[in-house]
Design an enzyme around this catalytic site. Structure first.
Site, short mmCIF file in Angstrom:
data_model
loop_
_atom_site.label_atom_id
_atom_site.label_comp_id
_atom_site.label_asym_id
_atom_site.label_seq_id
_atom_site.Cartn_x
_atom_site.Cartn_y
_atom_site.Cartn_z
N HIS A 161 0.83 -1.22 0.00
CA HIS A 161 0.00 0.00 0.00
C HIS A 161 0.87 1.27 0.00
CE1 HIS A 161 -3.21 -2.77 1.47
NE2 HIS A 161 -2.22 -3.25 2.18
N SER A 282 14.84 22.08 -15.59
CA SER A 282 13.70 22.96 -15.75
C SER A 282 14.21 24.31 -16.25
CB SER A 282 13.00 23.14 -14.40
OG SER A 282 12.26 24.34 -14.39
N LYS A 288 16.05 21.89 -10.39
CA LYS A 288 15.30 20.70 -10.82
C LYS A 288 16.12 19.73 -11.68
CE LYS A 288 11.41 19.78 -10.50
NZ LYS A 288 10.09 20.31 -10.87
N GLU A 295 8.96 9.11 -16.77
CA GLU A 295 7.57 9.57 -16.96
C GLU A 295 7.06 9.20 -18.35
OE1 GLU A 295 7.03 13.73 -15.05
OE2 GLU A 295 9.16 13.46 -15.42
#
Ligand code: ARG
Length: 463
Positions: A161, A282, A288, A295
């Site tokens: 979980h 970024s 970043k 992704e």
């Protein structure tokens, strides 16, 4: 006399050429030119067989086979002029052959049809892809094995979980993916073995009256045998569907792993550092480093699942044998194959280049009362308590630690004994994460000794 604009391959019964819209919806040359090499291999095998069986002369077959090689070099060299009016790769190749060698080209289509031709070409193409995916999967599995070996005994939290459950080893976690991709590999190999029957010679649907030798062409093209039923041979696309379903499951695995990498590389987790080569920055936030490759892998499963559903839907209502609907098989498979290969390569690169942060993993491994089960097991083993009671006692200890804002090993012996008098000093040994993982020696368990055994077994498979 037929209209000059009607199709030169099948225009005999037509008085006029097709409407532009008809041509647009009908033509597949825009995408099936990717099967040029397979089409030419199929035609060369067919020509050799036509000569061997005496259906055409040796000299005609030789002219066809040589001419087809020239056509292939034109296509590969980029000088070939693809024509939409000629619909597809099969007719484009044949028409060019006719321009080059004249009359013998007209004999190439003896005893075959575009229906068995396209089924053969597409099978050859899918078969090549299965082999490419096989190689890419093995490369990814090897990268995972290297990661597993490097940290076979590094501890980390195991989750259920996405809540801390029990400590596991980094090697164990990496090897879980090896098992998953290993099943993908075996699905790909199953599909390859099952699909390796040659449709060529099934002709339009019923076979042919020419004395063709289907064993010869099947053998020439590396198939195990000719497909046994001509109706099935021209209307079967199971091989493409098996590829897409195996690809979908594999893509799902890739996506789960990508999801973990996204989470693990975040500042909150810091379990792994992805290499600069597989990250992006970024344009506004200088700090970043984004896991874009992970992704995009996670996102690409959508198109692979989509291709599977699309082709299942195309096929589900088709009566036997061939229907033009089946021309819609290729773009789906091409797109799924391209994206699966890209996703596999990107995942392999990320896994190869990433570094696991041993300290962060270990620090996280001990948090969240991850050794509570070890404590309960100790109460069963040493104090002879029934497991349900041990579970309850441990729960009280967890609540006590949580109230004080500390972890289980930080409770004093007195505090523990206030919950249950059977607890002794020995308990502290099982509360450490290293002892915890080392104790899970059951087959397939997380103990480093088991993980190393898994690694050794897979290393023998992936030579
Ligand atoms: N381009 C067609 C396809 O991809 C080739 C087969 C055409 N056969 C036919 N009978 N029209 O399926």
């Amino acid at each position: 006399m037929t209209d000059k604009t009607s199709n030169q391959m099948w225009g005999g019964r037509f008085a006029a050429g097709p409407d532009a819209i008809m041509e647009a919806i009908n033509a597949s040359i825009g995408f099936d030119q990717r099967m040029a090499a397979q089409d030419i291999a199929g035609s060369r095998a067919h020509a050799a067989m036509l000569a061997a069986t005496g259906i055409v002369s040796d000299s005609d077959a030789e002219a066809m086979r040589e001419g087809l090689l020239t056509v292939l070099s034109e296509i590969e060299g980029g000088s070939f002029n693809f024509s939409t009016a000629l619909e597809d790769i099969h007719m484009n190749v044949e028409a060019r052959l006719k321009e080059m060698i004249g009359e013998p080209a007209g004999r190439l289509h003896t005893g075959r049809s575009r229906n068995d031709q396209v089924a053969t070409d597409f099978k050859l193409w899918v078969r090549d892809q299965l082999d490419a995916v096989d190689g890419a999967l093995q490369a990814l599995m090897k990268a995972l094995l290297t990661q597993a070996e490097g940290g076979a005994d590094w501890v980390m939290p195991g989750f259920t979980h996405l809540q801390t459950a029990q400590p596991v080893t980094w090697g164990h976690h990496m090897m879980a993916y090896v098992e998953m991709f290993g099943r993908d590999l075996s699905r790909i190999r199953d599909a390859r073995a099952r699909m390796n029957e040659c449709p060529l010679g099934a002709a339009a649907l019923a076979g042919t009256s020419f004395p063709i030798d289907r064993d010869m062409t099947a053998n020439d093209l590396g198939f195990d045998r000719p497909a046994a039923n001509s109706l099935d041979a021209v209307s079967d696309r199971d091989f493409a569907l098996e590829f897409l379903s195996a690809a979908s499951i594999c893509a799902m695995h890739l996506s789960r792993m990508a999801e973990e990498l996204v989470i693990w590389s975040s500042a909150q987790f810091r379990f792994v550092t992805l290499s600069d080569r597989f990250s992006t920055g970024s344009s506004i936030m200088p700090q970043k480093k984004n896991p874009d490759a992970a992704e995009l892998i996670r996102a690409k499963i959508g198109r692979i699942f989509g291709a599977n559903v699309a082709l299942m839907t195309v096929m589900k209502g088709l009566p036997l044998a061939y229907s033009k609907d089946m021309q819609e098989d290729k773009e789906q498979v091409f797109d799924a194959a391209d994206n699966l290969m890209l996703a596999l390569a990107a995942m392999e690169g990320m896994v190869r280049d990433m570094s696991a942060n041993r300290e962060s993993l270990e620090a996280a491994a001990g948090s969240g009362f991850s050794t509570a089960t070890d404590l309960a097991d100790w109460l069963v083993r040493v104090a002879g308590m029934p497991f349900r009671e041990a579970h309850h006692v441990t729960g009280s200890l967890v609540a006590m630690a949580e109230k004080d804002g500390i972890d289980l090993p930080d409770l004093s012996l007195e505090q523990m004994q206030s919950v249950h008098s059977a607890i002794t000093d020995d308990i502290f040994a099982v509360l450490g994460v290293h002892n915890s993982v080392a104790s899970r020696v059951s087959y397939g368990g997380t103990a480093p000794v088991q993980v190393r055994a898994q690694i050794a077994r897979w290393k023998k498979v992936l030579v």
